[in-house]
Design a protein around this motif. Structure first.
Motif, mmCIF file in Angstrom:
data_model
loop_
_atom_site.group_PDB
_atom_site.id
_atom_site.type_symbol
_atom_site.label_atom_id
_atom_site.label_comp_id
_atom_site.label_asym_id
_atom_site.label_seq_id
_atom_site.Cartn_x
_atom_site.Cartn_y
_atom_site.Cartn_z
ATOM 1 N N PHE A 32 -32.916 -37.630 -55.278
ATOM 2 C CA PHE A 32 -31.465 -37.687 -55.109
ATOM 3 C C PHE A 32 -31.088 -38.351 -53.790
ATOM 4 O O PHE A 32 -30.119 -39.096 -53.715
ATOM 5 C CB PHE A 32 -30.860 -36.291 -55.226
ATOM 6 N N GLU A 33 -31.868 -38.090 -52.747
ATOM 7 C CA GLU A 33 -31.651 -38.747 -51.469
ATOM 8 C C GLU A 33 -31.881 -40.259 -51.620
ATOM 9 O O GLU A 33 -31.114 -41.077 -51.114
ATOM 10 C CB GLU A 33 -32.606 -38.171 -50.425
ATOM 11 N N ALA A 34 -32.931 -40.613 -52.344
ATOM 12 C CA ALA A 34 -33.231 -42.024 -52.580
ATOM 13 C C ALA A 34 -32.110 -42.687 -53.378
ATOM 14 O O ALA A 34 -31.689 -43.808 -53.064
ATOM 15 C CB ALA A 34 -34.566 -42.165 -53.314
ATOM 16 N N ALA A 35 -31.610 -42.005 -54.403
ATOM 17 C CA ALA A 35 -30.533 -42.565 -55.229
ATOM 18 C C ALA A 35 -29.267 -42.767 -54.404
ATOM 19 O O ALA A 35 -28.615 -43.812 -54.513
ATOM 20 C CB ALA A 35 -30.253 -41.652 -56.420
ATOM 21 N N ALA A 36 -28.915 -41.797 -53.576
ATOM 22 C CA ALA A 36 -27.712 -41.914 -52.749
ATOM 23 C C ALA A 36 -27.836 -43.082 -51.773
ATOM 24 O O ALA A 36 -26.900 -43.882 -51.624
ATOM 25 C CB ALA A 36 -27.462 -40.614 -51.996
ATOM 26 N N ALA A 37 -28.984 -43.208 -51.133
ATOM 27 C CA ALA A 37 -29.194 -44.300 -50.183
ATOM 28 C C ALA A 37 -29.213 -45.649 -50.901
ATOM 29 O O ALA A 37 -28.664 -46.639 -50.408
ATOM 30 C CB ALA A 37 -30.498 -44.084 -49.420
ATOM 31 N N TYR A 38 -29.830 -45.698 -52.081
ATOM 32 C CA TYR A 38 -29.919 -46.936 -52.857
ATOM 33 C C TYR A 38 -28.537 -47.402 -53.307
ATOM 34 O O TYR A 38 -28.181 -48.570 -53.149
ATOM 35 C CB TYR A 38 -30.833 -46.719 -54.063
ATOM 36 N N VAL A 39 -27.741 -46.497 -53.851
ATOM 37 C CA VAL A 39 -26.397 -46.855 -54.319
ATOM 38 C C VAL A 39 -25.522 -47.272 -53.136
ATOM 39 O O VAL A 39 -24.758 -48.244 -53.239
ATOM 40 C CB VAL A 39 -25.759 -45.692 -55.116
ATOM 41 N N SER A 40 -25.635 -46.590 -52.021
ATOM 42 C CA SER A 40 -24.875 -46.973 -50.828
ATOM 43 C C SER A 40 -25.254 -48.372 -50.369
ATOM 44 O O SER A 40 -24.384 -49.184 -50.027
ATOM 45 C CB SER A 40 -25.130 -45.987 -49.687
ATOM 46 N N ALA A 41 -26.540 -48.664 -50.364
ATOM 47 C CA ALA A 41 -27.010 -49.990 -49.960
ATOM 48 C C ALA A 41 -26.515 -51.057 -50.931
ATOM 49 O O ALA A 41 -26.127 -52.151 -50.507
ATOM 50 C CB ALA A 41 -28.541 -50.003 -49.874
ATOM 51 N N CYS A 42 -26.509 -50.756 -52.223
ATOM 52 C CA CYS A 42 -25.993 -51.710 -53.219
ATOM 53 C C CYS A 42 -24.505 -51.955 -53.004
ATOM 54 O O CYS A 42 -24.042 -53.094 -53.093
ATOM 55 C CB CYS A 42 -26.242 -51.195 -54.633
ATOM 56 N N ALA A 43 -23.748 -50.902 -52.719
ATOM 57 C CA ALA A 43 -22.308 -51.036 -52.499
ATOM 58 C C ALA A 43 -22.019 -51.888 -51.266
ATOM 59 O O ALA A 43 -21.024 -52.620 -51.231
ATOM 60 C CB ALA A 43 -21.662 -49.662 -52.351
ATOM 61 N N GLU A 44 -22.889 -51.807 -50.264
ATOM 62 C CA GLU A 44 -22.721 -52.584 -49.034
ATOM 63 C C GLU A 44 -23.428 -53.932 -49.108
ATOM 64 O O GLU A 44 -23.399 -54.690 -48.151
ATOM 65 C CB GLU A 44 -23.237 -51.778 -47.850
ATOM 66 N N ASP A 45 -24.095 -54.209 -50.228
ATOM 67 C CA ASP A 45 -24.837 -55.462 -50.436
ATOM 68 C C ASP A 45 -25.854 -55.699 -49.318
ATOM 69 O O ASP A 45 -25.987 -56.800 -48.812
ATOM 70 C CB ASP A 45 -23.875 -56.638 -50.583
ATOM 71 N N ASP A 46 -26.582 -54.638 -48.960
ATOM 72 C CA ASP A 46 -27.604 -54.695 -47.910
ATOM 73 C C ASP A 46 -28.981 -54.791 -48.575
ATOM 74 O O ASP A 46 -29.597 -53.768 -48.902
ATOM 75 C CB ASP A 46 -27.503 -53.450 -47.035
ATOM 76 N N GLN A 47 -29.458 -56.009 -48.785
ATOM 77 C CA GLN A 47 -30.691 -56.241 -49.537
ATOM 78 C C GLN A 47 -31.911 -55.584 -48.887
ATOM 79 O O GLN A 47 -32.772 -55.048 -49.573
ATOM 80 C CB GLN A 47 -30.939 -57.739 -49.712
ATOM 81 N N ASP A 48 -31.993 -55.597 -47.569
ATOM 82 C CA ASP A 48 -33.133 -54.973 -46.889
ATOM 83 C C ASP A 48 -33.184 -53.473 -47.161
ATOM 84 O O ASP A 48 -34.240 -52.916 -47.441
ATOM 85 C CB ASP A 48 -33.072 -55.226 -45.380
ATOM 86 N N ARG A 49 -32.023 -52.821 -47.065
ATOM 87 C CA ARG A 49 -31.973 -51.378 -47.340
ATOM 88 C C ARG A 49 -32.200 -51.076 -48.806
ATOM 89 O O ARG A 49 -32.799 -50.051 -49.143
ATOM 90 C CB ARG A 49 -30.636 -50.803 -46.867
ATOM 91 N N ILE A 50 -31.747 -51.950 -49.693
ATOM 92 C CA ILE A 50 -31.983 -51.761 -51.129
ATOM 93 C C ILE A 50 -33.483 -51.724 -51.388
ATOM 94 O O ILE A 50 -33.991 -50.831 -52.066
ATOM 95 C CB ILE A 50 -31.314 -52.874 -51.958
ATOM 96 N N GLU A 51 -34.203 -52.696 -50.837
ATOM 97 C CA GLU A 51 -35.652 -52.759 -51.034
ATOM 98 C C GLU A 51 -36.361 -51.567 -50.400
ATOM 99 O O GLU A 51 -37.298 -51.018 -50.976
ATOM 100 C CB GLU A 51 -36.190 -54.072 -50.465
ATOM 101 N N GLU A 52 -35.908 -51.159 -49.215
ATOM 102 C CA GLU A 52 -36.525 -50.013 -48.540
ATOM 103 C C GLU A 52 -36.348 -48.728 -49.343
ATOM 104 O O GLU A 52 -37.303 -47.999 -49.603
ATOM 105 C CB GLU A 52 -35.913 -49.835 -47.150
#
Length: 98
Positions: A32-52
């Protein structure tokens, strides 16, 4: 019976945890922590954070977590707007009312 279900769910969640080394301490992420961080990164269009964040858990676990997050978000918005979850989901996706 509910005890078995609860134990099974706990085993599933524990199996989906991964350990990330950050400096000198180990960091554990759950799905759930991973999903929250992933969706936040997608919303901000932060490709590095998406991959991390995508590497924190398995792709299946991430998919489950993102789905759960979407369901909870639609339910929360539906309650806030006093609308049905279906109407809120369609509005978020820009679809016409059913």
């Amino acid at each position: 019976m509910w005890g078995r279900i609860r134990k099974s769910g706990a085993r599933f969640v524990n199996a989906m945890r991964t350990v990330e080394q950050t400096g000198r301490e180990a960091r554990t992420h759950n799905l759930f922590e991973a999903a929250a961080a992933y969706v936040s990164a997608c919303a901000e269009d932060d490709q590095d954070r998406i991959e991390e964040t995508a590497a924190w858990v398995s792709p299946e676990a991430l998919s489950f977590g993102v789905n759960e997050l979407a369901c909870r978000a639609v339910i929360a918005l539906a309650r806030e707007r006093d609308e049905s979850p279906g109407a809120v989901a369609r509005a978020l996706l820009g679809l016409p009312a059913a």
